[in-house]
Scaffold this active site. Structure first.
Site, mmCIF file in Angstrom:
data_model
loop_
_atom_site.group_PDB
_atom_site.id
_atom_site.type_symbol
_atom_site.label_atom_id
_atom_site.label_comp_id
_atom_site.label_asym_id
_atom_site.label_seq_id
_atom_site.Cartn_x
_atom_site.Cartn_y
_atom_site.Cartn_z
ATOM 1 N N GLU A 108 -41.039 86.473 -49.552
ATOM 2 C CA GLU A 108 -39.581 86.130 -49.207
ATOM 3 C C GLU A 108 -38.709 87.436 -49.156
ATOM 4 O O GLU A 108 -37.710 87.310 -48.406
ATOM 5 C CB GLU A 108 -38.958 85.348 -50.435
ATOM 6 C CG GLU A 108 -39.933 84.154 -50.584
ATOM 7 C CD GLU A 108 -39.897 83.159 -51.850
ATOM 8 O OE1 GLU A 108 -39.364 82.275 -51.954
ATOM 9 O OE2 GLU A 108 -40.181 84.027 -53.025
ATOM 10 N N GLU A 128 -46.972 80.296 -54.539
ATOM 11 C CA GLU A 128 -46.397 80.104 -55.740
ATOM 12 C C GLU A 128 -46.940 78.591 -56.325
ATOM 13 O O GLU A 128 -47.057 78.387 -57.544
ATOM 14 C CB GLU A 128 -44.783 79.775 -55.655
ATOM 15 C CG GLU A 128 -44.122 80.744 -55.617
ATOM 16 C CD GLU A 128 -43.788 81.681 -54.322
ATOM 17 O OE1 GLU A 128 -43.032 82.335 -54.134
ATOM 18 O OE2 GLU A 128 -44.892 80.980 -53.156
#
Length: 253
Positions: A108, A128
């Site tokens: 990210e 995640e």
């Protein structure tokens, strides 16, 4: 500046290195604060034209420091997001130079940069969900705007990794190199610094902001920004330099 983040200046390029190799450059609060401080410096100093974000020890960033997370540590900056850039980046261009892994929050961070150079052995992903978490620092909201939504969905739901060539094919990476990513990023940054600073800054602003503009307002909003470029001293200097067959002497105003 935190020891978790190192900075170096080369020819108007600010090199920002996440310096936690023992933890695969996992992001903690101190590193996030260090990156945010470096971005403030980038935008504040006129002689700095572009920054490169990279990681020490052969890894870009493995994501959030889970040990710090369990201690209640928050690797984000209010108003700026994870690592100090995922919600709000610098005004000037930022290039990611990726070696090794850019995973979870590290991925990210990467997609929050304006340009990306990666070593051919780099790996990317938002795993995640494998830890019962979610890619809330941009993976779920930015990625579907950058690549095909179904591919973004697959990456988020499976947590699978992709390699550098696949990332390039998807348009997430500008250049793949067999050599050091930083060297290739410095070459790319040099192409940016050769251009007019005002033109570069405003061009980035339009590209970043225009997806939120309606069709009716896009020309008006772009037009409101263009006098900064076309009425600048640099615009005249660029034209003179072209006519005189010489390199421009940019002033950034």
């Amino acid at each position: 500046m935190s020891e978790e983040v190192l900075t170096e200046v080369r020819d108007g390029i600010l090199i920002v290195t996440i310096n936690r190799p023992e933890a695969k450059n996992a992001m903690n609060q101190a590193a996030a604060e260090g990156i945010a401080a470096a971005m403030d410096r980038l935008d504040a100093e006129d002689d700095l034209r572009v920054a490169i974000l990279t990681g020490a020890g052969g890894t870009f960033c493995s994501g959030m420091d889970l040990k710090g997370f369990l201690r209640g540590e928050r690797p984000s900056i209010d108003g700026r997001g994870f690592g100090g850039i995922t919600e709000k980046g610098p005004v000037k261009p930022l290039i990611a130079a990726v070696e090794g892994y850019a995973l979870a929050g590290g991925f990210e961070l990467m997609i929050s940069c304006d340009l990306v150079v990666a070593n051919s052995g780099a790996k990317f992903g938002i795993p995640e969900a494998k830890r019962g978490l979610a890619a809330a620092a941009g993976g779920l909201v930015k990625l579907p705007q950058m690549i095909a939504p179904k591919i973004a969905m697959e990456l988020a739901l499976t947590g699978d990794f992709i390699d550098a060539q696949r990332a390039y094919d998807l348009g997430l990476v500008n250049r793949v190199t067999d050599g050091p990513a930083l060297d290739a990023a410095l070459e790319l940054a040099g192409k940016v610094t050769a251009n007019g600073p005002v033109a570069v800054r405003v061009s980035k602003q339009v590209i970043v902001e225009s997806p939120g503009w309606s069709y009716e307002e896009r020309w008006q909003k772009q037009g409101a920004l263009m006098p900064q470029v076309f009425m600048s001293e640099d615009a005249r200097e660029g034209s003179l330099a072209f006519a005189e067959k010489r390199a421009p002497n940019w002033k950034g105003k």
